[in-house]
Motif scaffolding. Sequence first.
Motif, PDB file in Angstrom:
ATOM      1  N   TYR A 277      49.801  22.259  31.425  1.00 34.98           N
ATOM      2  CA  TYR A 277      48.269  22.900  31.997  1.00 34.98           C
ATOM      3  C   TYR A 277      48.483  24.188  33.295  1.00 34.98           C
ATOM      4  CZ  TYR A 277      44.708  23.172  34.403  1.00 34.98           C
ATOM      5  OH  TYR A 277      43.029  24.755  35.161  1.00 34.98           O
ATOM      6  N   ALA A 278      48.388  24.960  32.703  1.00 35.38           N
ATOM      7  CA  ALA A 278      48.391  26.035  33.476  1.00 35.38           C
ATOM      8  C   ALA A 278      47.042  26.323  34.040  1.00 35.38           C
ATOM      9  CB  ALA A 278      48.853  27.003  32.378  1.00 35.38           C
ATOM     10  N   ALA A 279      46.993  27.279  34.761  1.00 37.24           N
ATOM     11  CA  ALA A 279      45.072  27.806  35.224  1.00 37.24           C
ATOM     12  C   ALA A 279      46.504  28.900  35.732  1.00 37.24           C
ATOM     13  CB  ALA A 279      45.351  27.024  36.540  1.00 37.24           C
ATOM     14  N   ASP A 280      45.208  30.391  35.563  1.00 37.24           N
ATOM     15  CA  ASP A 280      45.444  31.101  36.384  1.00 37.24           C
ATOM     16  C   ASP A 280      44.739  31.816  37.708  1.00 37.24           C
ATOM     17  OD1 ASP A 280      47.146  32.614  34.151  1.00 37.24           O
ATOM     18  OD2 ASP A 280      45.564  33.312  32.725  1.00 37.24           O
ATOM     19  N   LEU A 281      45.401  31.792  39.122  1.00 33.31           N
ATOM     20  CA  LEU A 281      44.635  31.983  40.345  1.00 33.31           C
ATOM     21  C   LEU A 281      44.973  33.790  40.364  1.00 33.31           C
ATOM     22  CD1 LEU A 281      46.411  28.976  41.256  1.00 33.31           C
ATOM     23  CD2 LEU A 281      44.957  29.003  40.174  1.00 33.31           C
ATOM     24  N   GLY A 282      44.103  33.328  41.904  1.00 33.11           N
ATOM     25  CA  GLY A 282      43.502  34.563  42.660  1.00 33.11           C
ATOM     26  C   GLY A 282      42.857  33.898  44.029  1.00 33.11           C
ATOM     27  N   ARG A 283      42.628  35.252  44.546  1.00 29.75           N
ATOM     28  CA  ARG A 283      42.036  34.977  45.715  1.00 29.75           C
ATOM     29  C   ARG A 283      40.763  35.110  46.109  1.00 29.75           C
ATOM     30  NH1 ARG A 283      44.896  32.006  50.098  1.00 29.75           N
ATOM     31  NH2 ARG A 283      47.082  32.856  50.345  1.00 29.75           N
ATOM     32  N   GLY A 284      39.779  34.006  45.812  1.00 27.25           N
ATOM     33  CA  GLY A 284      38.176  34.992  46.584  1.00 27.25           C
ATOM     34  C   GLY A 284      37.769  35.268  47.486  1.00 27.25           C
ATOM     35  N   PRO A 285      36.942  35.701  47.475  1.00 25.38           N
ATOM     36  CA  PRO A 285      36.495  36.974  48.038  1.00 25.38           C
ATOM     37  C   PRO A 285      36.163  36.500  49.899  1.00 25.38           C
ATOM     38  CG  PRO A 285      34.227  36.930  46.547  1.00 25.38           C
ATOM     39  CD  PRO A 285      35.863  35.488  46.357  1.00 25.38           C
ATOM     40  N   ASP A 286      36.334  34.500  49.791  1.00 23.33           N
ATOM     41  CA  ASP A 286      36.149  33.985  51.420  1.00 23.33           C
ATOM     42  C   ASP A 286      37.986  33.944  50.963  1.00 23.33           C
ATOM     43  OD1 ASP A 286      37.239  32.954  48.805  1.00 23.33           O
ATOM     44  OD2 ASP A 286      35.739  30.446  49.415  1.00 23.33           O
TER      45      ASP A 286
ATOM     46  N   TYR B 156      50.382  50.021  54.505  1.00 21.85           N
ATOM     47  CA  TYR B 156      49.081  49.686  53.638  1.00 21.85           C
ATOM     48  C   TYR B 156      48.125  49.867  53.829  1.00 21.85           C
ATOM     49  CZ  TYR B 156      49.777  45.251  50.668  1.00 21.85           C
ATOM     50  OH  TYR B 156      49.484  44.393  49.588  1.00 21.85           O
ATOM     51  N   ARG B 157      47.191  49.945  53.034  1.00 19.17           N
ATOM     52  CA  ARG B 157      45.917  49.600  53.056  1.00 19.17           C
ATOM     53  C   ARG B 157      45.402  48.805  51.627  1.00 19.17           C
ATOM     54  NH1 ARG B 157      46.881  50.270  57.048  1.00 19.17           N
ATOM     55  NH2 ARG B 157      46.810  52.876  58.178  1.00 19.17           N
ATOM     56  N   PRO B 158      44.913  47.165  52.264  1.00 20.45           N
ATOM     57  CA  PRO B 158      43.787  47.450  50.882  1.00 20.45           C
ATOM     58  C   PRO B 158      42.769  47.979  50.982  1.00 20.45           C
ATOM     59  CG  PRO B 158      44.485  45.133  52.110  1.00 20.45           C
ATOM     60  CD  PRO B 158      44.743  47.106  52.897  1.00 20.45           C
ATOM     61  N   ALA B 159      42.123  47.638  48.983  1.00 24.85           N
ATOM     62  CA  ALA B 159      40.740  48.574  48.910  1.00 24.85           C
ATOM     63  C   ALA B 159      40.429  47.793  49.445  1.00 24.85           C
ATOM     64  CB  ALA B 159      40.969  48.573  47.237  1.00 24.85           C
ATOM     65  N   PRO B 160      39.423  48.295  49.899  1.00 26.45           N
ATOM     66  CA  PRO B 160      37.644  46.975  50.736  1.00 26.45           C
ATOM     67  C   PRO B 160      36.991  46.490  49.732  1.00 26.45           C
ATOM     68  CG  PRO B 160      37.459  49.723  51.164  1.00 26.45           C
ATOM     69  CD  PRO B 160      38.864  49.888  49.882  1.00 26.45           C
ATOM     70  N   GLY B 161      36.358  45.558  50.055  1.00 26.37           N
ATOM     71  CA  GLY B 161      36.162  44.564  48.913  1.00 26.37           C
ATOM     72  C   GLY B 161      37.097  43.412  48.611  1.00 26.37           C
ATOM     73  N   ARG B 162      38.658  44.123  48.156  1.00 24.77           N
ATOM     74  CA  ARG B 162      39.468  42.875  47.344  1.00 24.77           C
ATOM     75  C   ARG B 162      40.129  42.400  48.879  1.00 24.77           C
ATOM     76  NH1 ARG B 162      41.736  44.304  42.629  1.00 24.77           N
ATOM     77  NH2 ARG B 162      41.012  46.089  41.259  1.00 24.77           N
TER      78      ARG B 162
ATOM     79  N   GLU C 283      30.021  36.417  38.305  1.00 22.52           N
ATOM     80  CA  GLU C 283      30.111  36.952  39.459  1.00 22.52           C
ATOM     81  C   GLU C 283      31.407  38.140  39.781  1.00 22.52           C
ATOM     82  OE1 GLU C 283      28.136  34.828  42.731  1.00 22.52           O
ATOM     83  OE2 GLU C 283      29.671  35.283  43.026  1.00 22.52           O
ATOM     84  N   ALA C 284      30.944  39.819  39.710  1.00 25.59           N
ATOM     85  CA  ALA C 284      31.985  40.275  39.389  1.00 25.59           C
ATOM     86  C   ALA C 284      32.363  40.719  40.730  1.00 25.59           C
ATOM     87  CB  ALA C 284      31.270  42.164  39.354  1.00 25.59           C
ATOM     88  N   ALA C 285      33.386  40.555  40.817  1.00 28.07           N
ATOM     89  CA  ALA C 285      34.691  40.066  41.875  1.00 28.07           C
ATOM     90  C   ALA C 285      36.140  41.014  41.704  1.00 28.07           C
ATOM     91  CB  ALA C 285      34.728  39.138  42.414  1.00 28.07           C
ATOM     92  N   PRO C 286      36.343  41.601  42.668  1.00 31.99           N
ATOM     93  CA  PRO C 286      37.897  42.697  42.053  1.00 31.99           C
ATOM     94  C   PRO C 286      38.794  40.882  42.742  1.00 31.99           C
ATOM     95  CG  PRO C 286      36.984  43.465  44.265  1.00 31.99           C
ATOM     96  CD  PRO C 286      35.416  42.243  43.720  1.00 31.99           C
ATOM     97  N   LEU C 287      39.719  41.259  41.773  1.00 29.00           N
ATOM     98  CA  LEU C 287      41.298  41.047  42.161  1.00 29.00           C
ATOM     99  C   LEU C 287      42.027  40.959  43.136  1.00 29.00           C
ATOM    100  CD1 LEU C 287      43.048  40.788  38.233  1.00 29.00           C
ATOM    101  CD2 LEU C 287      42.207  39.301  39.421  1.00 29.00           C
ATOM    102  N   SER C 288      42.176  39.870  43.913  1.00 25.45           N
ATOM    103  CA  SER C 288      43.279  39.977  45.147  1.00 25.45           C
ATOM    104  C   SER C 288      44.517  40.399  45.080  1.00 25.45           C
ATOM    105  CB  SER C 288      43.293  38.613  45.260  1.00 25.45           C
ATOM    106  OG  SER C 288      43.535  38.098  45.234  1.00 25.45           O
TER     107      SER C 288
END
Length: 846
Positions: free
Chosen positions: A171-180, A30-36, A434-439
């Motif tokens: 109410y609904a919100a689409d969420l993902g992990r940020g770079p932090d 299991y190897r997440p892509a760099p920066g994700r 800001e372009a950020a890959p999805l978690s």
Amino acid sequence: MEAALAESLARTTDPAESPRARVARWTADYRPAPGRPDEFLGPDGQPRGAWPRLLDHLGGLTEPEILARFVAAERHIRDAGISFRIAGDQREHPWPLGCLPLVIEGTEWEELSAGIVQRAELMEAILADAYGDGRLVAEGLLPAAIVAGTPEFLHPLHRVMPPGGHYLKLYAADLGRGPDGRWQVLADRTQAPSGLGWALENRMVLARTFPDFIQDLNVERLPAFFQAFRDGLTLGAERVEPRICLLTSGPYSSTYVEQAALARYLGLMLVEGDDLVMQDGRLHVRTVSGLKRADALWRRIDADFLDPLELNPASRLGVPGILEALRNGSLVVTNMPGSGLVESAALAPYLDGIARRVLGEPLRLGHPRTWWCGDLEGLGHAQANLDSLTLRPAATPQRGAARDAILAGPALAAERERVVAALRDRPFDYVAQEAAPLSTMPGWERGPDGLSLVPRPFVVRVFATRTPLGWQVMPGGFCRFAEREDVDPIELRLGIRSADVWVLSEKPIAAPLIVTQAAPRVRRVGGHLPARAADGLFWLGRYLERAEAVIRLVLAHLRSVGDAVGTDISGALDTPAALALRGLLHEWAAIGAADLPTARLAQEALAGRERPGSAWAHIGSARRNAAALRARLSGEVWRVLADLGESLALNTERALAESQLTGRAERALSQLAALSGLTHENMSRAEGWHFVELGRRIERAINTCTFALAFANDEATPGCLGVMLSLCDSQISYGRRYLQGAALDPVRDLVLLDPYNPRSIAFQVDAITRHLADLPALAADGLPEPHGRLATRILAELRSGEAADFDAVRLAALESDLERLADGIAVRYFPTGPNALRPEKLMGLA
């Protein structure tokens, strides 16, 4: 294929492998892509949060056992008819559920829920201000162009206060992990948030697949949230016991299956725009009992389609004049039309400042750093950093996938001239982020050496509902993940799969109980049936009966009827009976030519894709009607319909033997009998049952007339009479009653006039009159309605007639009367346009 895969896994996996070694093998590569950012592995490279608890349980199962659970889940999805459509595609696709859930610890979920509640309150405040006093614009906290320039700002509703005072109920919100590594909001959903029903379906499937896991891992349950949501839908309603409707755009909506599941689960009336009408300033539903008032409406269509009189005049989905009901406070709508305003990405740069001003605190949940290009500073930043930013529409009037269309990095470079020109001409139409890959989260991958876990980009949608006690967040969500790293799962389409969301508690979870504020009053009523639903049920019955008639014609041609009448037509193609059978199949458009070889004829009549009168075509029509009735049909019905479709899904390019075709046809008849049994034994004796039965009885009576004209006319041969008995499934009854062979008058009496034969026309019309008597009348004067009079007259003629009287002229007249009866039922119970009437109340009695 499933069996082969299970066998392959059994060969490639070691049954003596320990659970710990099995988990280690799954996660070794299991190897997440760099920066994700990754949901599964922490900074130390070890599974974090709730994942170790889930892996410990999964490790206790061998891979064939896990696969068997996957197969069971897929089979349930197929049997229950859980599917989805892609926008613009009329085909249904099986629901793409991944069997590995997204798991989140309860403590982390509490913090996330607090951020969701805060954001919902913020969106409510912005809407109230935008449609009210406009102080945020006046104080410089929000540019006026963002409010007035978006197509989601509905000017006719300015200064219109929602009944109950709240713009948002969901109410609904689409969420993902940020770079932090912290959760961040990728998009707000306030227009008509979808996914709530998919989350419910996902949980129901996985509850069957991993019931032990859900119990042992203390997974938070969902019923209390849905009960609170239902209670919140009626906040502000005028009546104590309001009628709630779910407004859908119809069965070809990409989320119709989800909407039907929610309507069934929550006990809502699923309606389309044509089911509703405004009268005396209030919204009403067209039902078979007349017009019935609607108090609350959960709309699942975009707001500008809601009222063609005041909003989009091209709309065919809404209700003319419905905004009047909002103005006079007689209708509660979830969410309030115009609430899509706060979905605009252009709000993002200003949300934190508005939160500090309105709520007195900063945002708990952040979002990707955003610049609105309508602001000079934001435009300058975007123009200077085009190659590293994501450019997306600030407010999009488009539907479907185009709502979140983006241009980023290389795409911007490839179209730089067009993008630069767009930013020069209409900069306020765009935002830059800001372009950020999805978690990523783990998903299963099946390889030659067994199962393994691989990272998949994901987005999770979290829901909050306004209840009488405030906002409540659903302990779970609707997760979508992509099967490839370069695919964005923000919209559901091919290549995107769904996952259940499990919130794990440290304490055992009690059995879910739905608690209401007061015990409901006991009642024995079936509720009101919308006219459109009654129409669909009526035609569902008719199409099923048409399919059965075609199958019986095919079987009569394939097998001998010699046991009953001493004649065998299976091999003779030029007998009167065979010629009549072929002629009738050709007349019904079940075959292309009447002189086909027997096997080819049978195959084409059963499964011909190009033949509108084939059994396969009629079953397809029945399934389409059933698709529009998902909220009213049980899972067992869907399972049998799926089996029936498979029985008739023959490859017409490959010739089958007559014996094979006979087996398929007999199996299809058994499945049709199972559907009839489900209707009789499982369907509530409410109005819907009457219409299914009316459709079947009328179609059967008409078909029997047609059969009698062809096989029981004055020139009928013994072979023709034998076929007539076969088509009416009456050979045994005839043989027990008459020792001699088939004769014209006895056969006619049995299949036309015998009130004890469940296949006779007299039996059908008697049942029709009883069903009509049980249906509601519009007038309380005690007089029969026109269709009721016609049914009574037909029944009287059948009861008083003699078999010898029913020659071709009399049979043709009877068939015509039955067709007029079907039309009369449609006119009375399935009105369209202004034809629906309120039930009359009889006045002036002593």
